[in-house]
Motif scaffolding. Structure first.
Motif, PDB file in Angstrom:
ATOM      1  N   SER A 291       1.017 -12.838  -4.696  1.00  0.00           N
ATOM      2  CA  SER A 291      -0.446 -12.579  -4.617  1.00  0.00           C
ATOM      3  C   SER A 291      -1.182 -13.714  -4.025  1.00  0.00           C
ATOM      4  CB  SER A 291      -1.118 -12.055  -5.911  1.00  0.00           C
ATOM      5  OG  SER A 291      -2.347 -11.974  -5.868  1.00  0.00           O
ATOM      6  N   ASP A 383       3.640  -5.779  -0.859  1.00  0.00           N
ATOM      7  CA  ASP A 383       2.179  -5.725  -1.068  1.00  0.00           C
ATOM      8  C   ASP A 383       1.767  -4.974  -2.231  1.00  0.00           C
ATOM      9  OD1 ASP A 383       1.889  -7.199   1.209  1.00  0.00           O
ATOM     10  OD2 ASP A 383       1.121  -5.626   2.333  1.00  0.00           O
ATOM     11  N   LYS A 384       2.294  -3.819  -2.466  1.00  0.00           N
ATOM     12  CA  LYS A 384       1.981  -2.781  -3.941  1.00  0.00           C
ATOM     13  C   LYS A 384       2.267  -3.719  -4.977  1.00  0.00           C
ATOM     14  CE  LYS A 384       2.418   1.586  -5.887  1.00  0.00           C
ATOM     15  NZ  LYS A 384       2.753   3.008  -5.754  1.00  0.00           N
ATOM     16  N   ARG A 387      -0.085  -5.909  -5.749  1.00  0.00           N
ATOM     17  CA  ARG A 387      -1.469  -5.536  -6.201  1.00  0.00           C
ATOM     18  C   ARG A 387      -1.393  -5.112  -7.662  1.00  0.00           C
ATOM     19  NH1 ARG A 387      -1.068  -2.743  -1.245  1.00  0.00           N
ATOM     20  NH2 ARG A 387      -0.601  -0.731  -2.284  1.00  0.00           N
ATOM     21  N   GLU A 390      -1.809  -8.101  -9.703  1.00  0.00           N
ATOM     22  CA  GLU A 390      -3.325  -8.587  -9.730  1.00  0.00           C
ATOM     23  C   GLU A 390      -3.879  -7.421 -10.707  1.00  0.00           C
ATOM     24  OE1 GLU A 390      -3.686  -9.898  -5.113  1.00  0.00           O
ATOM     25  OE2 GLU A 390      -4.013  -8.064  -5.532  1.00  0.00           O
ATOM     26  N   GLN A 391      -3.419  -6.565 -10.823  1.00  0.00           N
ATOM     27  CA  GLN A 391      -3.871  -5.031 -11.452  1.00  0.00           C
ATOM     28  C   GLN A 391      -3.749  -5.555 -13.182  1.00  0.00           C
ATOM     29  OE1 GLN A 391      -3.836  -0.950 -10.872  1.00  0.00           O
ATOM     30  NE2 GLN A 391      -1.947  -0.949 -12.608  1.00  0.00           N
TER      31      GLN A 391
END
Length: 500
Positions: A291, A383-384, A387, A390-391
């Motif tokens: 990230s 990328d997922k 994410r 990050e979530q």
């Protein structure tokens, strides 16, 4: 040619037998998918009844009960009683949750039953590609690597390579002579360094590699639970003056206790100036590097000589799936390579290309761990994964904010990533009472199936510890945890006051 009498196999023996096994296999898949799809409706954890415990005390079957009956026992006595790590309100320790695709990848890998020492086969190319992907993503382009069972094994192998490199730099050969006399009869003892927050693998590795626990020099931490670099420099100078030979410093990207990361950039510079191997234990925190927003938290891991990290933690994949990356491919190979006539490389056929993975670690026989990483990254993309990480950090900060806004709760450590350490304080309670209350609160929360946090001790105080690497967690799950802590804390505080 007909079969010899009494020839046996573990495959179904007839077409009808294969049909029956297909039916059973379909049921197994459906049952597991139903289990995963209904996790929210299940308790976060449940205690096993005594009858279930007793079912595991019998002897092994001599004649067998058949696959259908054995599977029925699994459904009744095993499947309902895991430690809870699949559940959206599991926050204990640092345990990933698995994925449906990862589950099926493990089935495919077991079905192929590939031997991953190397060999001229597609599974070996899958592993090599996965290592290349991971190396590229974490700033280790072109590095050597190996898929292993977990972070402990990854970092232990990293330390073994550091030990070999350190001995070689001093003119010795630790593989040939061991630690008895690798350089000279009175060789300087080898020592390595990590903070007092370093995971327990370091002590096990020191003992396993013949260094001894005393060789692990534990460096004090600062107020943010990071390695104190001034203390490290002082210890290095004192140890050298005392006849010891430093060979490695271990930095941590995401400590288990608090989620803190050492100043890896500064440690890398110090390691270079002191001619030390720099290993990073990134067991769960390394993947934050994916990230751009979180990368500053673990900046410097790309400067390491070796890096160990798990895909079954913040990568969400099923156990066991970890990776070791090593900057110097030749040193990596030298630390483990062996030769045997029965494993000779050929220019064609199954042994073309040799056994490269067997030359990068201890194991010859290895399973096909890389398939679940390969399928996941192919299907979902990196990328997922970034994410989701990050979530989890955002969710942890949401919980931190709720704790700081509550007069009944106390935050016990900063929250740089995804670990939240706190306690219920209540009113009119002493420190010993608070420790006892929070210990009981933790157990009741688990036993009631509300959620599964774990615990630690921060500056002498018992802490509830929430570690969120959970791709299934939603804000509502953290709300349930928060409200459960307040409810149980109030109940226990009332009990304490009534008993006083």
């Amino acid at each position: 040619m007909s079969q010899l009498p009494n020839e046996l196999t573990f495959d179904p023996a007839t077409p009808a037998g294969w049909d029956a096994f297909r039916t059973l296999s379909h049921q197994m898949v459906l049952d597991m998918l139903d289990h995963l799809a209904t996790l929210n409706e299940q308790p976060a954890w449940r205690e096993m009844p005594e009858t279930v415990r007793r079912s595991f005390t019998g002897g092994a079957s001599r004649t067998g009960i058949g696959a259908e009956a054995a599977y029925a026992e699994f459904v009744e006595n095993v499947l309902p009683y895991p430690n809870g790590n699949l559940h959206p309100r599991f926050f204990g320790w640092v345990q990933g949750n698995g994925t449906p695709l990862g589950m099926m990848a493990d089935m495919l890998a077991a079905g192929m039953n590939a031997h991953l020492a190397g060999f001229n086969q597609a599974p070996a190319l899958v592993e090599q590609q996965v290592i290349g992907w991971l190396a590229e993503a974490l700033g280790f382009r072109g590095a050597s690597g190996l898929m292993v069972s977990g972070g402990t094994m990854a970092s232990t192998l990293g330390l073994a390579i550091a030990r070999y490199a350190g001995a070689k730099a001093a003119g010795g050969d630790v593989r040939e002579h061991g630690l008895q006399a690798w350089a000279e009869p009175r060789a300087e003892p080898l020592v390595f360094y990590g903070s007092t927050e370093t995971h327990g693998w370091a002590r096990k590795a020191a003992e396993l590699l013949g260094l001894g626990h005393r060789a692990f020099r534990q460096v004090p931490i600062d107020s943010e639970y990071r390695m104190d670099l001034r203390a490290l420099q002082t210890m290095l100078a004192a140890d050298r003056a005392g006849g010891l030979r430093p060979f490695c410093v271990v930095g941590t990207a995401g400590t288990v206790n608090t989620g803190a990361s050492d100043d890896l950039v500064a440690i890398a510079a110090l390691a270079r100036s002191e001619r030390l191997w720099f290993h990073v234990d990134g067991a769960y925190g390394a993947l934050a590097y994916l990230s751009p927003a979180l990368r500053p938290q673990v900046a410097g891991l790309e400067l390491a000589d070796s890096l160990g990290f798990d895909l079954h933690k913040w990568g969400s994949l099923p156990f066991g799936c970890a990776c070791l990356l090593v900057r110097d491919a030749e040193i990596h190979r030298e630390a483990f390579t062996t030769r045997a006539n029965y494993l000779a490389e050929t220019t064609r056929g199954v042994m073309a290309g040799g056994l490269p993975f067997a030359e990068r670690g201890l194991e010859l026989t290895r399973d096909f761990k890389a398939l679940k990483v390969w399928l996941t990254l192919k299907a979902e993309g990196s990328d997922k994964l970034a994410r989701v990480i990050e979530q989890n950090v955002g969710q942890s900060r949401y919980l931190r904010d709720r704790i700081e806004a509550s007069a009944e709760l106390e935050l016990l450590a900063p929250v740089p990533l995804n670990v939240v350490c706190f306690r219920y304080v209540g009113e009119g309670l002493g420190e010993l009472q608070r420790d006892g209350l929070n210990r009981e609160l933790l157990l009741r929360m688990q036993e009631q199936g509300v959620a599964v946090p774990s615990s630690t001790v921060i500056d002498g105080r018992f802490a509830l510890r929430v570690c969120n690497v959970n791709h299934r967690t939603r804000k509502s799950d953290l709300d349930q945890l928060f409200e459960g802590v307040l409810r149980l804390g109030r109940e226990l505080a009332a009990e304490a006051i009534a008993a006083a």
